[in-house]
Scaffold this active site. Structure first.
Site, mmCIF file in Angstrom:
data_model
loop_
_atom_site.group_PDB
_atom_site.id
_atom_site.type_symbol
_atom_site.label_atom_id
_atom_site.label_comp_id
_atom_site.label_asym_id
_atom_site.label_seq_id
_atom_site.Cartn_x
_atom_site.Cartn_y
_atom_site.Cartn_z
ATOM 1 N N TYR A 1 -46.537 59.964 20.951
ATOM 2 C CA TYR A 1 -45.970 58.895 21.783
ATOM 3 C C TYR A 1 -46.077 59.257 23.258
ATOM 4 O O TYR A 1 -46.559 58.478 24.082
ATOM 5 C CB TYR A 1 -44.508 58.697 21.377
ATOM 6 N N ASP B 1 -45.963 38.353 19.308
ATOM 7 C CA ASP B 1 -45.693 39.566 18.533
ATOM 8 C C ASP B 1 -46.564 39.523 17.288
ATOM 9 O O ASP B 1 -47.099 38.472 16.926
ATOM 10 C CB ASP B 1 -44.205 39.646 18.148
ATOM 11 N N ASP C 1 -51.859 39.827 17.574
ATOM 12 C CA ASP C 1 -51.993 41.281 17.427
ATOM 13 C C ASP C 1 -52.458 41.822 18.778
ATOM 14 O O ASP C 1 -53.571 41.541 19.223
ATOM 15 C CB ASP C 1 -53.027 41.585 16.327
ATOM 16 N N ARG D 1 -45.258 40.130 14.407
ATOM 17 C CA ARG D 1 -44.391 39.559 13.362
ATOM 18 C C ARG D 1 -43.578 38.421 13.946
ATOM 19 O O ARG D 1 -43.368 38.372 15.164
ATOM 20 C CB ARG D 1 -43.401 40.619 12.874
ATOM 21 N N GLN E 1 -36.819 45.528 20.607
ATOM 22 C CA GLN E 1 -35.524 45.769 21.246
ATOM 23 C C GLN E 1 -35.513 45.244 22.685
ATOM 24 O O GLN E 1 -34.580 44.542 23.090
ATOM 25 C CB GLN E 1 -35.186 47.271 21.225
HETATM 26 P P1 NAD Z 1 -39.688 48.012 19.581
HETATM 27 O O1 NAD Z 1 -40.266 48.963 18.582
HETATM 28 O O2 NAD Z 1 -38.288 47.573 19.418
HETATM 29 O O3 NAD Z 1 -40.591 46.708 19.699
HETATM 30 C C1 NAD Z 1 -41.989 46.774 19.708
HETATM 31 C C2 NAD Z 1 -42.512 45.424 19.282
HETATM 32 O O4 NAD Z 1 -43.943 45.521 19.289
HETATM 33 C C3 NAD Z 1 -42.075 45.020 17.863
HETATM 34 O O5 NAD Z 1 -41.530 43.715 17.880
HETATM 35 C C4 NAD Z 1 -43.372 45.060 17.058
HETATM 36 O O6 NAD Z 1 -43.446 44.059 16.056
HETATM 37 C C5 NAD Z 1 -44.398 44.823 18.147
HETATM 38 N N1 NAD Z 1 -45.725 45.334 17.806
HETATM 39 C C6 NAD Z 1 -46.074 46.505 17.244
HETATM 40 N N2 NAD Z 1 -47.396 46.565 17.072
HETATM 41 C C7 NAD Z 1 -47.889 45.404 17.544
HETATM 42 C C8 NAD Z 1 -49.187 44.876 17.659
HETATM 43 N N3 NAD Z 1 -50.285 45.529 17.222
HETATM 44 N N4 NAD Z 1 -49.346 43.646 18.205
HETATM 45 C C9 NAD Z 1 -48.256 42.943 18.640
HETATM 46 N N5 NAD Z 1 -47.013 43.401 18.563
HETATM 47 C C10 NAD Z 1 -46.839 44.612 18.014
HETATM 48 O O7 NAD Z 1 -39.914 48.695 21.006
HETATM 49 P P2 NAD Z 1 -39.078 48.443 22.356
HETATM 50 O O8 NAD Z 1 -37.942 49.387 22.337
HETATM 51 O O9 NAD Z 1 -38.855 47.015 22.571
HETATM 52 O O10 NAD Z 1 -40.114 49.031 23.409
HETATM 53 C C11 NAD Z 1 -40.988 48.224 24.175
HETATM 54 C C12 NAD Z 1 -41.737 49.127 25.123
HETATM 55 O O11 NAD Z 1 -40.807 49.854 25.927
HETATM 56 C C13 NAD Z 1 -42.596 50.196 24.426
HETATM 57 O O12 NAD Z 1 -43.769 50.401 25.185
HETATM 58 C C14 NAD Z 1 -41.735 51.429 24.476
HETATM 59 O O13 NAD Z 1 -42.514 52.601 24.464
HETATM 60 C C15 NAD Z 1 -41.039 51.246 25.811
HETATM 61 N N6 NAD Z 1 -39.785 52.002 25.916
HETATM 62 C C16 NAD Z 1 -38.706 51.665 25.141
HETATM 63 C C17 NAD Z 1 -37.556 52.419 25.245
HETATM 64 C C18 NAD Z 1 -36.323 52.102 24.432
HETATM 65 O O14 NAD Z 1 -35.355 52.905 24.424
HETATM 66 N N7 NAD Z 1 -36.265 50.958 23.736
HETATM 67 C C19 NAD Z 1 -37.484 53.510 26.140
HETATM 68 C C20 NAD Z 1 -38.629 53.844 26.861
HETATM 69 C C21 NAD Z 1 -39.769 53.063 26.764
HETATM 70 C C1 AKB Z 2 -37.815 56.702 22.003
HETATM 71 O O1 AKB Z 2 -36.808 57.380 21.721
HETATM 72 O O2 AKB Z 2 -38.940 56.857 21.513
HETATM 73 C C2 AKB Z 2 -37.670 55.652 23.079
HETATM 74 C C3 AKB Z 2 -37.998 56.236 24.413
HETATM 75 C C4 AKB Z 2 -36.990 56.964 25.181
HETATM 76 O O3 AKB Z 2 -39.117 56.120 24.832
HETATM 77 N N1 AKB Z 2 -36.340 55.109 23.031
#
Ligand code: NAD
Ligand code: AKB
Length: 313
Positions: free
Chosen positions: A141, A34, A52, A36, A12
């Protein structure tokens, strides 16, 4: 930042951050990686490699070949998926973070690691939640996010690695869907409003947590990495927020554009317990003072923009 490597780039945040980094620093300077294959746009517009992030050798080789001086480490398992398989969440989040930190230490890279409002727990003051406060997260988490903040501080203090991080709230965006978090309802609600005129939410209508719109989240990450290090007191990680939403409040905002939009509730106890343990309103004054954080979008502006994009998707 001159040459950048992004892990978890297809998710995302990455699917927004990579194009913005390529726009600012040059497409060839930003290596997206990534586990994937992401959408074609990300692969066609600049370098991409399957990596990975839990494999330190693979991350190290990708960073070395690219000549990276900065890493944005986004690969992770989010809160709701993490509760389904906590051991996998611990493995992916901690092993990949350790790999990113070691590569940053060995290759002298700056490192951005997102934390989350999930790093707080039920015993944290909820409104407002101070920058420095009690942190006893109850999800796997959250435990990985808090441990990650501390590990990043350690690598800064002991090895001089330029680690920086943000405790993101829930992030709303169109494009790549969210990856299985507790705040995913605030994205799904827009798609269901446009397609069906109604939405069934997995949280109670009065469940309040912090949110921000993706353009603000991407700007925040880049702004923090460009900030003068001498001004940073906190580093790992800064509270940031742009708005506080409940399902009821966002539904009312959407109803201004989609008359008759209806919301109902089928509460999922696991995700409800997670949301109940998170802050209702975080205090982001440290980010504002130390690196000039200021969001552009409030709930009304975000809703107008989101609906425009979701309608034309
Ligand atoms: P997401 O789940 O949309 O994307 C994560 C990506 O990591 C995916 O494309 C997945 O394929 C990849 N991935 C998973 N395992 C992997 C591995 N072993 N090697 C390589 N790639 C791998 O998550 P996001 O929302 O983009 O979040 C990114 C970061 O931001 C995370 O650390 C998340 O905790 C943090 N975060 C996100 C939010 C949110 O609302 N989106 C809020 C707070 C924190
Ligand atoms: C989740 O809901 O896990 C994430 C975050 C707030 O870290 N969007």
């Amino acid at each position: 930042m001159k040459r950048i490597l992004v892990t978890g780039a297809g998710g995302q945040i990455g699917s927004w951050l990579v194009p913005e980094l390529r726009e600012i620093y040059g497409a060839s300077k930003v290596l997206a990686t990534d586990l994937r294959h992401p959408k074609a746009e990300l692969v066609d517009a600049g370098p991409f490699q399957l990596v990975d992030a839990t494999n330190p050798k693979a991350v190290g080789q990708a960073a070395m070949r690219h000549g990276a001086d900065t890493i944005f480490h986004l690969a992770a398992i989010l809160s709701a998926v993490g509760e389904r398989d906590p051991r996998v969440a611990w493995h992916v989040n901690m092993t990949s973070l350790e790999a990113a930190l070691e590569v940053a230490r060995e290759q002298k890279c700056a490192l951005f690691v997102p934390s989350s409002i999930g790093a707080f727990g039920s015993s944290t003051p909820k409104d407002p939640t101070p920058q420095d406060t009690v942190m006893r997260p109850e999800t796997m988490y959250g435990i990985t996010k808090l441990a990650g903040e501390l590990l990043c501080d350690y690598y800064h203090a002991h090895f001089g690695v330029d680690t920086r991080g943000i405790r993101f709230p829930g992030i709303v965006s169109y494009g790549a869907p969210p990856g299985g978090g507790t705040t995913d309802w605030a994205v799904d609600i827009f798609h269901k409003a446009v397609r069906h005129g109604r939405y069934t939410c997995f949280l109670r209508g009065d469940s309040q947590v912090d949110f921000m719109y993706m353009p603000d989240a991407v700007s925040a990450a880049i702004q923090l990495m460009e900030a003068d290090a001498a001004r940073l007191v906190h580093r790992n990680a800064f509270n940031v927020t742009a708005m506080q939403l409940t399902p009821e409040k966002l539904a009312a905002e959407i109803r201004k554009h989609v008359p008759g939009f209806a919301i109902s509730y089928e509460v999922d106890p696991v995700r409800q317990a997670i949301a109940d343990s998170w802050p209702r309103r975080i205090d982001d004054s440290a980010a504002r003072a130390e690196w000039g954080w200021k969001p552009v979008y409030d709930a009304a502006a975000m809703t107008t923009d989101m609906l425009g994009h979701v309608r034309t998707a």
